[in-house]
Write a protein that holds these residues in place. Structure first.
Motif, PDB file in Angstrom:
ATOM      1  N   PRO A   1       0.797  -1.097  -0.177  1.00 16.39           N
ATOM      2  CA  PRO A   1       0.048  -0.094  -0.097  1.00 16.39           C
ATOM      3  C   PRO A   1       0.976   1.103  -0.011  1.00 16.39           C
ATOM      4  CG  PRO A   1      -0.633  -1.485   1.824  1.00 16.39           C
ATOM      5  CD  PRO A   1       0.718  -2.034   1.135  1.00 16.39           C
ATOM      6  N   LEU A   2       0.369   2.311  -0.518  1.00 17.26           N
ATOM      7  CA  LEU A   2       1.173   3.608  -0.474  1.00 17.26           C
ATOM      8  C   LEU A   2       0.886   4.129   1.059  1.00 17.26           C
ATOM      9  CD1 LEU A   2      -0.442   5.572  -3.675  1.00 17.26           C
ATOM     10  CD2 LEU A   2       1.413   3.911  -3.517  1.00 17.26           C
ATOM     11  N   ARG A   3       0.102   3.649   1.902  1.00 24.88           N
ATOM     12  CA  ARG A   3      -0.095   4.474   2.959  1.00 24.88           C
ATOM     13  C   ARG A   3      -1.211   3.303   3.873  1.00 24.88           C
ATOM     14  NH1 ARG A   3      -3.594   6.841  -0.584  1.00 24.88           N
ATOM     15  NH2 ARG A   3      -1.861   8.382  -1.415  1.00 24.88           N
TER      16      ARG A   3
ATOM     17  N   MET B   1      -2.646  13.848  -0.073  1.00 27.94           N
ATOM     18  CA  MET B   1      -2.771  12.502  -0.492  1.00 27.94           C
ATOM     19  C   MET B   1      -3.130  12.362  -1.808  1.00 27.94           C
ATOM     20  SD  MET B   1      -6.157  10.515   0.787  1.00 27.94           S
ATOM     21  CE  MET B   1      -6.622   8.572   0.178  1.00 27.94           C
TER      22      MET B   1
ATOM     23  N   SER C   1      -0.526   9.957  -4.748  1.00 29.61           N
ATOM     24  CA  SER C   1      -1.285   8.718  -5.363  1.00 29.61           C
ATOM     25  C   SER C   1      -0.997   8.985  -6.869  1.00 29.61           C
ATOM     26  CB  SER C   1      -2.619   8.952  -5.070  1.00 29.61           C
ATOM     27  OG  SER C   1      -2.926   8.670  -3.652  1.00 29.61           O
TER      28      SER C   1
ATOM     29  N   ALA D   1      -0.122   3.611  -7.468  1.00 26.60           N
ATOM     30  CA  ALA D   1      -0.181   2.251  -7.321  1.00 26.60           C
ATOM     31  C   ALA D   1      -0.208   1.195  -8.217  1.00 26.60           C
ATOM     32  CB  ALA D   1      -1.862   2.191  -6.610  1.00 26.60           C
TER      33      ALA D   1
ATOM     34  N   PRO E   1      -3.888  -3.747  -7.029  1.00 25.62           N
ATOM     35  CA  PRO E   1      -4.480  -3.170  -6.131  1.00 25.62           C
ATOM     36  C   PRO E   1      -6.108  -3.209  -6.106  1.00 25.62           C
ATOM     37  CG  PRO E   1      -2.594  -1.861  -6.380  1.00 25.62           C
ATOM     38  CD  PRO E   1      -2.735  -2.879  -7.647  1.00 25.62           C
TER      39      PRO E   1
ATOM     40  N   MET F   1      -9.276   0.795  -0.377  1.00 25.63           N
ATOM     41  CA  MET F   1      -9.102   1.743  -1.490  1.00 25.63           C
ATOM     42  C   MET F   1      -8.135   2.975  -1.074  1.00 25.63           C
ATOM     43  SD  MET F   1     -11.887   3.891  -3.209  1.00 25.63           S
ATOM     44  CE  MET F   1     -12.290   5.099  -1.873  1.00 25.63           C
ATOM     45  N   GLU F   2      -8.501   3.492   0.113  1.00 28.31           N
ATOM     46  CA  GLU F   2      -7.533   4.645   0.371  1.00 28.31           C
ATOM     47  C   GLU F   2      -6.011   4.225   0.871  1.00 28.31           C
ATOM     48  OE1 GLU F   2      -9.761   6.796   3.438  1.00 28.31           O
ATOM     49  OE2 GLU F   2     -11.327   7.355   1.872  1.00 28.31           O
ATOM     50  N   GLU F   3      -5.684   3.102   0.804  1.00 25.84           N
ATOM     51  CA  GLU F   3      -4.323   2.754   1.002  1.00 25.84           C
ATOM     52  C   GLU F   3      -3.587   2.797  -0.065  1.00 25.84           C
ATOM     53  OE1 GLU F   3      -4.051  -1.353   2.918  1.00 25.84           O
ATOM     54  OE2 GLU F   3      -4.830  -0.309   4.897  1.00 25.84           O
ATOM     55  N   PHE F   4      -4.375   2.970  -1.429  1.00 26.46           N
ATOM     56  CA  PHE F   4      -3.524   2.615  -2.577  1.00 26.46           C
ATOM     57  C   PHE F   4      -3.849   4.005  -3.519  1.00 26.46           C
ATOM     58  CE2 PHE F   4      -4.094  -1.961  -1.382  1.00 26.46           C
ATOM     59  CZ  PHE F   4      -2.724  -2.318  -1.589  1.00 26.46           C
ATOM     60  N   PHE F   5      -5.095   4.464  -3.402  1.00 25.28           N
ATOM     61  CA  PHE F   5      -5.102   5.607  -4.263  1.00 25.28           C
ATOM     62  C   PHE F   5      -5.723   6.909  -3.700  1.00 25.28           C
ATOM     63  CE2 PHE F   5      -6.563   1.393  -6.021  1.00 25.28           C
ATOM     64  CZ  PHE F   5      -5.760   1.425  -7.392  1.00 25.28           C
TER      65      PHE F   5
END
Ligand code: HEM
Ligand code: FES
Lengths: 270, 257
Positions: free
Chosen positions: A19-21, A125, A129, B110, B123, B210-214
């Motif tokens: 994950p990005l975050r 954010m 992304s 992502a 993702p 979803m918010e972990e990647f986008f």
């Protein structure tokens, strides 16, 4: 969805599995709502609505500038000055003088703070992304307003501070200012064309911000019914135009002496 | 008689996720105008192979607009200029002789580039894994019409279920938000009786994955324009509604005994 066969080894740290975050520990309800982006959009929409309510009330209050001098308790006095005093007297004697006005101000300050913080953190954010395209890309649905929200918003904030310094605190050099003397303060300030221009441009920015903001608010709050969705664009455009015309009219009216200040009109009635 | 087109392609070439990419210019000559966009790339690749070059890697599978594998940016638009059309359904007759066509992979933090025009969209699978399903006792298939569903509800669920997961919505979004995809997957189940038991757990889990990647939605509307199935942003509003409810409902359920 069929993800193409990716060589995970080769992908290494660039793996799409990372994950990005990662969301941190949950804060207690309802603070946990603000920890997520969808929740922040709710807060942004609700605080935006509060600010819109303020902007409308503020504009209607300013309409008093057009009413000129009226008789009040046996004295001739500018209607706008009566209105300013009325705000300080809200709910008196239930609440002491000025208290309700301060409560409203604190609510507004909180709304501004949350609106700006959510805007800032969602913008960060989104920046983290996104990867921009190397070639030119087309915009099919996004418009000027939707793509400049963070800029129009920032300009509005700068204008707000200038506006308070100008008319609430009287900090602008070479502009005569007196506490509570609304009509003369407004006329003294806006009869300077440079200051009038700042007000006009800034209020165009407010309207552009609301053109997208009000529309966006419906989506963020889940106010959606395909049968009535056409109204949402209309409401946003209508509100932006009404607020634009109302607010821009004040500096223009001062420049053309439609709103003016004449001390000779004041004093005892009759 | 079909026309023949002579085109110039500017194609993104990149050897791997960590490599630096660049645009490479190719001539695509004598392309029949009834070829699909992917067939045009096939023809170019045959030429490249014959000359001993590495062919252009591009994503494709069903080539009939139902699997969601294909998808590239074509002249700055996801899936090209035709509305409601996946890259595989785009035909060369929509282009003119002498055109220059710029082809770029989907871009989002992502989605690492696997090679050339192929990106890793797993993702999106993660979001579905978080709750894009129903738990039901298996057994023989239930009788048709055993569960009555109002026509409007079935239609809405079907519109959401049309999503093929190609990620054009993410590619077209300046925030790389996956709201259109996620909301379609959520609404497909949340609108139906079979999806009710897990409705709020599903919504919370899928949104937060979803918010972990986008990125976050700013309601531009580029996603629906890009979508080969023309999925409506209305689903995003429904998702926002269910998400807030999920925070309240799931909290109440967690305190239940
Ligand atoms: C003070 C500085 C401000 C900043 C930095 C700011 C920034 C932003 C940003 C970045 C958005 C998100 C836009 C999007 O989703 O595309 C937004 C939305 C919005 N803003 Fe502001 N804004 C400011 C002031 C205001 C004011 C004064 C008002 C009201 C008069 C306002 C009303 C709204 C509304 C109604 C929305 C829509 C909320 C939503 O998308 O759900 N904003 N603002
Ligand atoms: S290749 Fe299956 S949708 Fe295009």
């Amino acid at each position: 969805m069929a993800a193409p066969t990716a060589d995970r080894q080769a992908l290494g740290s660039k793996s799409a599995n990372n994950p990005l975050r990662v969301k941190g520990r949950d804060l207690p309800f309802p603070l946990n709502i603000y920890q997520t982006a969808v929740g922040k959009k709710w807060v942004m929409a609700v605080t935006g609505l509060m600010l819109v309510g303020f902007v409308i009330a503020h504009m209607l209050g300013n309409m008093k500038l057009y009413l000129g001098v009226v008789e009040h308790n046996g004295e001739m006095i500018y209607d706008a000055d009566i209105y300013a005093e009325f705000l300080r007297e809200l709910l008196v004697p239930l609440a002491p003088h000025g208290v309700v006005l301060w409560l409203l101000r604190l609510g507004l300050l909180a709304a501004f703070g949350l609106h700006i913080h959510s805007a800032y953190s969602l913008t960060r954010m989104n920046a983290s992304s996104n990867r921009t395209y190397e070639s030119k890309r087309d915009w099919l649905a996004a418009n000027f307003a939707s793509r400049t929200m963070r800029y129009t918003g920032t300009i509005v904030l700068a204008y707000l501070i200038f506006h308070l310094a100008d008319l609430t605190w009287g900090w602008i050099p070479n502009t005569e200012w007196e506490h509570g003397a609304v009509q003369s303060n407004v006329v003294n300030s806006l009869s300077n064309p440079a200051i009038a221009l700042i007000y006009i441009v800034a209020n165009i920015m407010v309207a552009v911000h609301l053109y997208h903001g009000v529309y966006s608010m419906f989506q963020s709050l889940g106010i959606n019914n395909p049968q009535y969705n056409g109204l949402r664009r209309g409401i946003a455009t209508g509100l932006a135009v009404v607020i634009l015309l109302g607010n821009v009219s004040f500096p223009i009216a001062v420049l053309f002496n439609i709103i003016d200040f004449d001390p000779a009109l004041l004093g005892p009635a009759g | 008689m079909s026309r023949r087109l002579n085109l110039t392609l500017k194609v993104w070439r990149q050897e791997g996720p960590a490599a630096n990419g660049h645009f490479e210019v190719y001539k695509a000559n004598e392309i029949p105008d009834d070829a699909s966009f992917l067939e045009m790339l096939d023809i170019v690749n045959e030429g490249l192979i014959a000359e001993g070059h590495t062919p252009i890697e591009f994503p494709h599978d069903c080539r009939e607009g139902i699997c969601g594998t294909c998808g590239v940016m074509i002249n700055g638009r996801a899936h090209g200029q035709e509305k409601g059309t996946a890259t595989c359904q785009l035909h060369m007759r929509k282009f003119n002789d002498g055109d220059t066509i710029v082809i770029e992979p989907w871009r989002a933090a992502a989605f690492p580039i696997v090679r050339d025009l192929v990106v890793d969209r797993s993702p999106l699978d993660k979001i579905v894994e978080a709750g894009g399903y129903i738990s039901a006792p298996t057994g023989t298939a239930p009788d048709a019409n055993e569960i009555p569903i109002p026509k409007e509800v079935a239609d809405s669920a079907m519109d959401a279920a049309a999503c093929i997961g190609c990620a054009a919505c993410v590619a077209a979004c300046p925030n790389s938000a996956a709201q259109l995809f996620t909301s379609a997957k959520i609404w497909h189940l949340n609108s139906l009786p079979q999806g009710q038991a897990e409705r709020y757990r599903r919504t919370e889990a899928m949104v937060e994955t979803m918010e972990e990647f986008f990125g976050s939605c700013t309601n531009h509307g580029e996603c629906s324009e890009a979508c080969p199935k023309e999925i409506s942003q209305d689903f995003i509003a429904y998702m926002n509604r269910d998400y807030i409810k999920s925070k309240v409902v799931n909290r109440r359920l967690a305190g239940q005994r």
